[in-house]
Design an enzyme around this catalytic site. Sequence first.
Site, PDB file in Angstrom:
ATOM      1  N   TYR A 193       3.395 -30.019  -8.491  1.00 43.26           N
ATOM      2  CA  TYR A 193       3.146 -31.436  -8.081  1.00 43.26           C
ATOM      3  C   TYR A 193       3.084 -31.539  -6.632  1.00 43.26           C
ATOM      4  O   TYR A 193       2.976 -32.904  -6.200  1.00 43.26           O
ATOM      5  CB  TYR A 193       4.623 -32.147  -8.512  1.00 43.26           C
ATOM      6  CG  TYR A 193       4.701 -32.404 -10.241  1.00 43.26           C
ATOM      7  CD1 TYR A 193       3.387 -32.081 -10.976  1.00 43.26           C
ATOM      8  CD2 TYR A 193       5.716 -32.858 -10.738  1.00 43.26           C
ATOM      9  CE1 TYR A 193       3.514 -32.334 -12.375  1.00 43.26           C
ATOM     10  CE2 TYR A 193       5.691 -33.045 -12.133  1.00 43.26           C
ATOM     11  CZ  TYR A 193       4.547 -32.758 -12.712  1.00 43.26           C
ATOM     12  OH  TYR A 193       4.661 -33.322 -14.207  1.00 43.26           O
ATOM     13  N   ASP A 197       9.386 -24.172 -15.017  1.00 44.04           N
ATOM     14  CA  ASP A 197       9.517 -24.579 -16.388  1.00 44.04           C
ATOM     15  C   ASP A 197       9.339 -23.584 -17.440  1.00 44.04           C
ATOM     16  O   ASP A 197       9.820 -23.269 -18.527  1.00 44.04           O
ATOM     17  CB  ASP A 197       8.454 -25.680 -16.575  1.00 44.04           C
ATOM     18  CG  ASP A 197       8.679 -26.691 -17.916  1.00 44.04           C
ATOM     19  OD1 ASP A 197       9.750 -26.258 -18.510  1.00 44.04           O
ATOM     20  OD2 ASP A 197       8.008 -27.634 -17.995  1.00 44.04           O
ATOM     21  N   ASN A 236       7.931 -31.913 -17.077  1.00 47.28           N
ATOM     22  CA  ASN A 236       6.871 -33.010 -17.024  1.00 47.28           C
ATOM     23  C   ASN A 236       7.504 -34.014 -17.982  1.00 47.28           C
ATOM     24  O   ASN A 236       8.273 -33.821 -18.817  1.00 47.28           O
ATOM     25  CB  ASN A 236       5.600 -32.583 -17.236  1.00 47.28           C
ATOM     26  CG  ASN A 236       5.509 -31.887 -18.509  1.00 47.28           C
ATOM     27  OD1 ASN A 236       5.838 -32.287 -19.747  1.00 47.28           O
ATOM     28  ND2 ASN A 236       5.088 -30.377 -18.498  1.00 47.28           N
ATOM     29  N   THR A 242       7.855 -29.238  -5.713  1.00 45.06           N
ATOM     30  CA  THR A 242       7.108 -28.669  -4.644  1.00 45.06           C
ATOM     31  C   THR A 242       6.259 -27.411  -5.123  1.00 45.06           C
ATOM     32  O   THR A 242       5.756 -26.913  -4.191  1.00 45.06           O
ATOM     33  CB  THR A 242       8.353 -27.899  -3.653  1.00 45.06           C
ATOM     34  OG1 THR A 242       8.951 -26.922  -4.570  1.00 45.06           O
ATOM     35  CG2 THR A 242       9.254 -28.931  -3.173  1.00 45.06           C
TER      36      THR A 242
HETATM   37  N1  APR Z   1      13.089 -19.742  -9.939  1.00 41.59           N
HETATM   38  C1  APR Z   1      13.369 -20.512  -8.956  1.00 41.59           C
HETATM   39  N2  APR Z   1      12.078 -21.357  -8.579  1.00 41.59           N
HETATM   40  C2  APR Z   1      10.976 -21.214  -8.926  1.00 41.59           C
HETATM   41  C3  APR Z   1      10.817 -20.192 -10.110  1.00 41.59           C
HETATM   42  C4  APR Z   1      12.094 -19.519 -10.537  1.00 41.59           C
HETATM   43  N3  APR Z   1      11.973 -18.870 -11.636  1.00 41.59           N
HETATM   44  N4  APR Z   1       9.438 -20.243 -10.499  1.00 41.59           N
HETATM   45  C5  APR Z   1       8.992 -21.091  -9.571  1.00 41.59           C
HETATM   46  N5  APR Z   1       9.752 -21.718  -8.911  1.00 41.59           N
HETATM   47  C6  APR Z   1       9.446 -22.567  -7.620  1.00 41.59           C
HETATM   48  C7  APR Z   1       8.302 -22.755  -7.442  1.00 41.59           C
HETATM   49  O1  APR Z   1       7.978 -21.770  -6.291  1.00 41.59           O
HETATM   50  C8  APR Z   1       8.263 -24.378  -6.494  1.00 41.59           C
HETATM   51  O2  APR Z   1       8.706 -24.045  -5.211  1.00 41.59           O
HETATM   52  O3  APR Z   1      10.023 -23.838  -8.396  1.00 41.59           O
HETATM   53  C9  APR Z   1       9.421 -24.970  -7.393  1.00 41.59           C
HETATM   54  C10 APR Z   1       8.889 -26.026  -8.382  1.00 41.59           C
HETATM   55  O4  APR Z   1       7.562 -25.635  -8.639  1.00 41.59           O
HETATM   56  P1  APR Z   1       6.913 -26.057 -10.430  1.00 41.59           P
HETATM   57  O5  APR Z   1       7.624 -25.223 -11.094  1.00 41.59           O
HETATM   58  O6  APR Z   1       5.449 -25.962 -10.170  1.00 41.59           O
HETATM   59  O7  APR Z   1       7.261 -27.599 -10.456  1.00 41.59           O
HETATM   60  P2  APR Z   1       6.831 -28.977  -9.990  1.00 41.59           P
HETATM   61  O8  APR Z   1       6.125 -29.003  -8.858  1.00 41.59           O
HETATM   62  O9  APR Z   1       8.056 -30.049 -10.240  1.00 41.59           O
HETATM   63  O10 APR Z   1       5.727 -29.251 -11.159  1.00 41.59           O
HETATM   64  C11 APR Z   1       6.068 -29.635 -12.397  1.00 41.59           C
HETATM   65  O11 APR Z   1       4.754 -27.917 -13.209  1.00 41.59           O
HETATM   66  O12 APR Z   1       5.185 -26.240 -14.597  1.00 41.59           O
HETATM   67  C12 APR Z   1       4.768 -27.576 -14.829  1.00 41.59           C
HETATM   68  O13 APR Z   1       5.865 -28.449 -16.959  1.00 41.59           O
HETATM   69  C13 APR Z   1       5.957 -28.414 -15.478  1.00 41.59           C
HETATM   70  O14 APR Z   1       4.283 -30.222 -15.662  1.00 41.59           O
HETATM   71  C14 APR Z   1       5.547 -29.761 -14.861  1.00 41.59           C
HETATM   72  C15 APR Z   1       5.187 -29.165 -13.297  1.00 41.59           C
END
Ligand code: APR
Length: 184
Positions: free
Chosen positions: A129, A40, A30, A126
């Site tokens: 967000y 994250d 973020n 995805t």
């Molecule tokens: N490896 C690969 N992909 C992963 C993993 C992992 N270990 N864990 C989760 N994902 C996938 C999720 O299933 C999703 O398809 O990563 C993708 C992105 O999801 P999020 O982690 O929720 O990221 P995003 O949608 O960009 O949101 C970012 O979420 O965790 C918070 O600090 C971060 O505020 C920020 C927001």
Amino acid sequence: MFVQFGKCQIELVQGDITLQEVDAIVNAANSRLAGGGGVDGAIHLAAGPVLMEETRRRYPDGCPTGSAVATSAGRLMAKHVFHAVGPVWGGGHRKERELLSSAYEACLNLAIEHNCESIAFPAISTGVYRFPKDQAAEVSLSTTRDFCLDHGRPQLIRFVLFDEGSYGAFARVLEDLATADGQS
Ligand code: APR
């Protein structure tokens, strides 16, 4: 599956990004670089506290949406983590596609700057967000394909998709890009 574009290979795997042996791993962060859940949380947990210490010290003002910053990788099997900030999906009329594309491009430029031959991306934006997966796949893969054809580096760009639905969405788009490129 993988497809070669010029000198670069774009590869899709289903799995956990923290386990990838690549030069750089991309985090979906973020704009405050404050840590969170999803990928994250997984990356910070696997890398250890050094990651948060470094982001706080080097980037106290965070990172704007559509951009990325680099840190070391702590305990991960990578040399660098690139913290990319994708857009929150707001319906598609708030420059979400441009901002997502620009986040990927920022990471690919950081890869060149840090001499990385391999980089692993999650499907940025995805999860929390809420960017629709099929549209995210189109933006992410076409931005990456264009970068490959323009720069010829890095050699390996791997998308690590956490679930079957994400893998399917990315695989459909990558097949279409390969066909458009004349690869059957
Ligand atoms: N490896 C690969 N992909 C992963 C993993 C992992 N270990 N864990 C989760 N994902 C996938 C999720 O299933 C999703 O398809 O990563 C993708 C992105 O999801 P999020 O982690 O929720 O990221 P995003 O949608 O960009 O949101 C970012 O979420 O965790 C918070 O600090 C971060 O505020 C920020 C927001």
